[in-house]
Design a protein around this motif. Structure first.
Motif, short mmCIF file in Angstrom:
data_model
loop_
_atom_site.label_atom_id
_atom_site.label_comp_id
_atom_site.label_asym_id
_atom_site.label_seq_id
_atom_site.Cartn_x
_atom_site.Cartn_y
_atom_site.Cartn_z
N VAL A 172 32.71 39.06 39.04
CA VAL A 172 32.68 38.95 40.49
C VAL A 172 32.87 37.50 40.92
O VAL A 172 33.55 37.22 41.90
CB VAL A 172 31.34 39.48 41.04
CG1 VAL A 172 31.36 39.50 42.55
CG2 VAL A 172 31.06 40.87 40.49
N VAL A 203 40.74 43.11 43.56
CA VAL A 203 40.18 43.55 44.84
C VAL A 203 39.21 42.51 45.40
O VAL A 203 39.26 42.18 46.59
CB VAL A 203 39.46 44.91 44.70
CG1 VAL A 203 38.67 45.25 45.95
CG2 VAL A 203 40.48 46.00 44.42
N VAL A 204 38.35 41.94 44.54
CA VAL A 204 37.41 40.93 45.02
C VAL A 204 38.16 39.70 45.52
O VAL A 204 37.83 39.13 46.56
CB VAL A 204 36.40 40.54 43.91
CG1 VAL A 204 35.49 39.41 44.39
CG2 VAL A 204 35.56 41.74 43.51
N MET A 259 38.01 37.25 53.86
CA MET A 259 36.85 36.62 54.50
C MET A 259 37.18 35.18 54.89
O MET A 259 36.80 34.73 55.96
CB MET A 259 35.65 36.64 53.56
CG MET A 259 34.97 37.98 53.54
SD MET A 259 33.38 37.90 52.71
CE MET A 259 33.73 38.76 51.19
N VAL A 276 36.19 35.09 42.99
CA VAL A 276 35.81 34.29 44.16
C VAL A 276 36.36 32.88 43.99
O VAL A 276 36.97 32.32 44.91
CB VAL A 276 34.27 34.27 44.32
CG1 VAL A 276 33.87 33.30 45.41
CG2 VAL A 276 33.76 35.67 44.65
N TYR A 325 41.17 39.62 46.77
CA TYR A 325 41.81 39.96 48.04
C TYR A 325 40.80 39.96 49.19
O TYR A 325 41.03 39.36 50.24
CB TYR A 325 42.49 41.33 47.90
CG TYR A 325 42.92 41.93 49.20
CD1 TYR A 325 44.02 41.41 49.88
CD2 TYR A 325 42.23 43.01 49.76
CE1 TYR A 325 44.41 41.96 51.09
CE2 TYR A 325 42.62 43.57 50.96
CZ TYR A 325 43.70 43.04 51.63
OH TYR A 325 44.09 43.57 52.82
N LEU A 326 39.65 40.59 48.95
CA LEU A 326 38.65 40.67 50.02
C LEU A 326 38.08 39.29 50.35
O LEU A 326 37.78 38.98 51.50
CB LEU A 326 37.54 41.65 49.64
CG LEU A 326 37.97 43.11 49.61
CD1 LEU A 326 36.84 44.00 49.13
CD2 LEU A 326 38.45 43.56 50.99
N GLN A 327 37.95 38.46 49.31
CA GLN A 327 37.45 37.12 49.53
C GLN A 327 38.43 36.32 50.39
O GLN A 327 38.03 35.62 51.32
CB GLN A 327 37.24 36.44 48.17
CG GLN A 327 36.30 35.27 48.22
CD GLN A 327 34.87 35.70 48.53
OE1 GLN A 327 34.37 36.64 47.94
NE2 GLN A 327 34.24 35.05 49.48
#
Ligand SMILES: Nc1ncnc2c1ncn2[C@@H]1O[C@H](COP(=O)(O)OP(=O)(O)OP(=O)(O)O)[C@@H](O)[C@H]1O
Ligand SMILES: [Mg+2]
Lengths: 260, 323
Positions: free
Chosen positions: A102, A13-14, A21, A106, A16-18
């Protein structure tokens, strides 16, 4: 088992969200995609005149890797500095998830961008310049690309861990950009480096990954280089993981998580 | 039965250095020997002037800073020894515009943190929808935070802090920079959270807000505890009697000096309010000063007079101003 699934989900999920962004910010996308293309283009233009096939591979791949490294080295450290500026770094630390879980995705997201830009560069070379890099061993070549980028991501992770503790170490990433070019033999052969620099380039994972790519392209076996590249990448990751706990405690003692 | 938050002799100092060539090092003692406790289900206020050490105290409690000395426990767990265990059971919200991913939508911001807090995948969707509804952001969740107003950001922040349904909430100036209506909605939300059984530690510079919300209040200054008690206790603890507010125009300084020397007058503060001047006179307990104050002011210039009981703000000013 449940914990492993959780962790994998978190990383996914991190990541994907990164990427989301990155996609939103035109500047970032430019940095990560266009930069390597510009490098590679100039390399192709310079070496095409020469007509030497081996040299073209050397230059083209090297230039593209060089661009990816540039984007990665600077982005990894700047990203965390940005988080510090926007106050989200404290929130990441205050959350129960281990910080390494986390930071790793990234770095992985940046690696994904790197991979994308490599592909774009090769396509660009093919269709804009009519240069197809002749690759003798396709699977070896692809594996080499993957491990190179993964190892760079791990190095980015290591850098970002240090940024947590040292407020000024985002500058470190920028400072590493150019030495990385030389160390990795991206553009000039390692053989011409002075002897005292050589050990440094041997612990710099992209050196091996790139050597693997070139060997695979030329039809030699890339597997030893790939293995060394992976081993170094894993080492970066483990060091980062071990450091992350200690540096985090140190950051809590020295109050470096926030700006003031 | 242990308290939900227990702070014992807590200290925190910061080393700062200034200058480039001749670096001089200074130590700021941000929190000094602070002790207090917050009981389960209580709404506890931490008041104090800028730089008093409120944020520093909260950051130690939420495991972002290590104490220099002393002990802090949240839910019985030592925050310095076992930060991980504390983190999953507390929520943290600070005021201002920072602390969100500008380039993500509101819903994605919440998704990010739901994942970090281990909210189970199955309940994430409903939980996020529920919280968006609670903070009145339903329908805007797909928009990027970049375009959000201050109040919207603040509400999103609160939703973020509540994702994992924490037992204890730390709110550091949650209403800062929000318009009066927005601030009132936020206060209502805080009251509802307390009714739902949460333990809340709140800092604010708005005395009315503290008076309205808090069960108990600690006033700190320069890192030290000045007073602790219910708002009523605080109001009666400082020896203020009646407060007289006089609105005047162009009152000379000599008149103000004269009032200060009157019998039964404790303090006089004058401030400008538009074209008017506001004189706040605090009397000693039991003293009747309205008559003598008005006699000292030429009634040609008096616009309005108001006599009232001391407020929390009066008590706060007396406490902090006098220290
Ligand atoms: N990271 C830091 N490095 C150095 N000094 C700091 C740091 N954080 C806080 N301080 C100092 O500690 C003191 C207390 O600051 P703190 O932020 O806790 O005050 P506060 O009560 O929250 O104030 P405000 O009402 O302005 O938010 C101040 O003197 C501040 O300058
Ligand atoms: Mg503060």
């Amino acid at each position: 088992m449940n914990r492993v699934v959780r962790a994998a989900r978190l990383v996914g999920v991190v990541w994907y969200l990164q990427l989301r962004m990155f996609a939103v910010s035109a500047f970032e996308a430019l940095m990560q995609l266009i930069w390597p293309m510009i490098f590679a283009t100039s390399a192709f233009l310079i070496f095409r005149v020469n007509g030497d096939r081996e040299l073209l591979i050397f230059a083209g791949l090297g230039a593209s890797a060089m661009g990816i490294w540039s984007a990665m080295a600077t982005a990894a450290s700047n990203l965390l500095q940005e988080e510090r500026w926007s106050g989200t770094l404290e929130l990441l630390v205050a959350a129960p998830a281990p910080l390494a879980l986390v930071l790793a995705p990234v770095a992985l997201a940046m690696a994904t961008m790197g991979l994308l830009s490599m592909v774009v560069t090769l396509l660009w070379a093919r269709f804009a310049f009519g240069i197809s890099i002749p690759v003798a061993d396709i699977s070896g070549f692809l594996v080499s690309i993957l491990v190179t980028i993964a190892a760079m991501a791990m190095l980015g992770f290591l850098l970002s861990v240090s940024v947590i503790r040292y407020r000024t170490s985002w500058a470190l990433g920028n400072a590493l950009e150019f030495p990385g070019w030389l160390l990795g033999g991206f553009f000039v052969p390692l053989a011409i480096l002075p002897d005292w620099v050589k050990p440094l380039s041997y612990v710099f994972a992209p050196t091996w990954g790139l050597a693997g790519m070139r060997d695979a392209a030329a039809g030699r076996s890339p597997w030893l280089q790939c293995a060394i590249c992976v081993a170094l990448g894993v080492a970066y990751g483990v060091i980062g993981l071990l450091l992350s706990k200690r540096l985090l405690t140190s950051a809590r003692r020295n109050a470096t998580l926030s700006l003031t | 039965m242990t308290s939900t938050v227990e702070v014992t002799d807590l200290c925190r100092s910061f080393k700062t250095s200034t200058g480039l060539l001749w670096r001089s090092h200074r130590t700021t003692e941000a929190v000094r020997d602070l002790s207090f406790s917050v009981e389960r289900g209580e709404l506890f206020g931490l008041l104090g002037p800028n730089g008093a050490g409120k944020t520093t105290t909260i950051k130690m409690l939420i495991t972002l800073l290590l104490p220099t000395s002393g002990v802090a426990r949240v839910l019985g767990i030592d925050v310095a020894r076992d930060p991980q265990a504390v983190r999953s059971r507390i929520g943290y919200v600070f005021g201002g515009e920072r602390g969100l991913y500008e380039r993500l939508s509101a819903a994605d911001n919440l998704r990010y943190f739901a994942e970090l807090y281990g909210v189970s995948p199955r309940s994430q969707r409903t939980r996020i929808a529920e919280l968006l509804e609670l903070v009145d952001l339903s329908g805007r969740e797909k928009e990027r935070v970049e375009g959000f107003s201050r109040g919207m950001r603040q509400r999103l922040h609160i939703a973020r802090g509540l994702l994992h349904d924490p037992e204890v909430l730390f709110l550091d100036e949650p209403t800062i920079g929000i318009d009066p209506v927005g601030a009132r909605q936020l206060r209502e939300l805080v009251v509802r959270l307390r009714e739902a059984g949460k333990t809340i530690l709140l800092t604010t510079h708005y005395m009315l807000e503290a008076d309205l919300l808090c069960d108990r209040i600690a006033v700190i200054d320069k890192g030290q505890l000045l007073a602790l008690g219910t708002p009523t206790e605080l109001k009666s603890s400082v020896d203020i009697g009646q407060v007289i507010e006089v609105e005047t125009f162009g009152l000379p300084q000599t008149a103000i000096d004269r009032i200060e020397t009157l019998d039964g007058v404790r303090t006089v503060t004058a401030s400008v309010r538009g074209h008017l001047q506001l004189l706040v006179v605090q009397g000693h307990p039991g003293a009747e000063v309205t008559g003598s104050v008005l006699a000292a002011v030429d009634d040609q210039v008096v616009h309005r007079v108001l006599t009232r009981e001391p407020t929390l703000e009066d008590a706060y000013v007396a406490l902090v101003g006098g220290s």
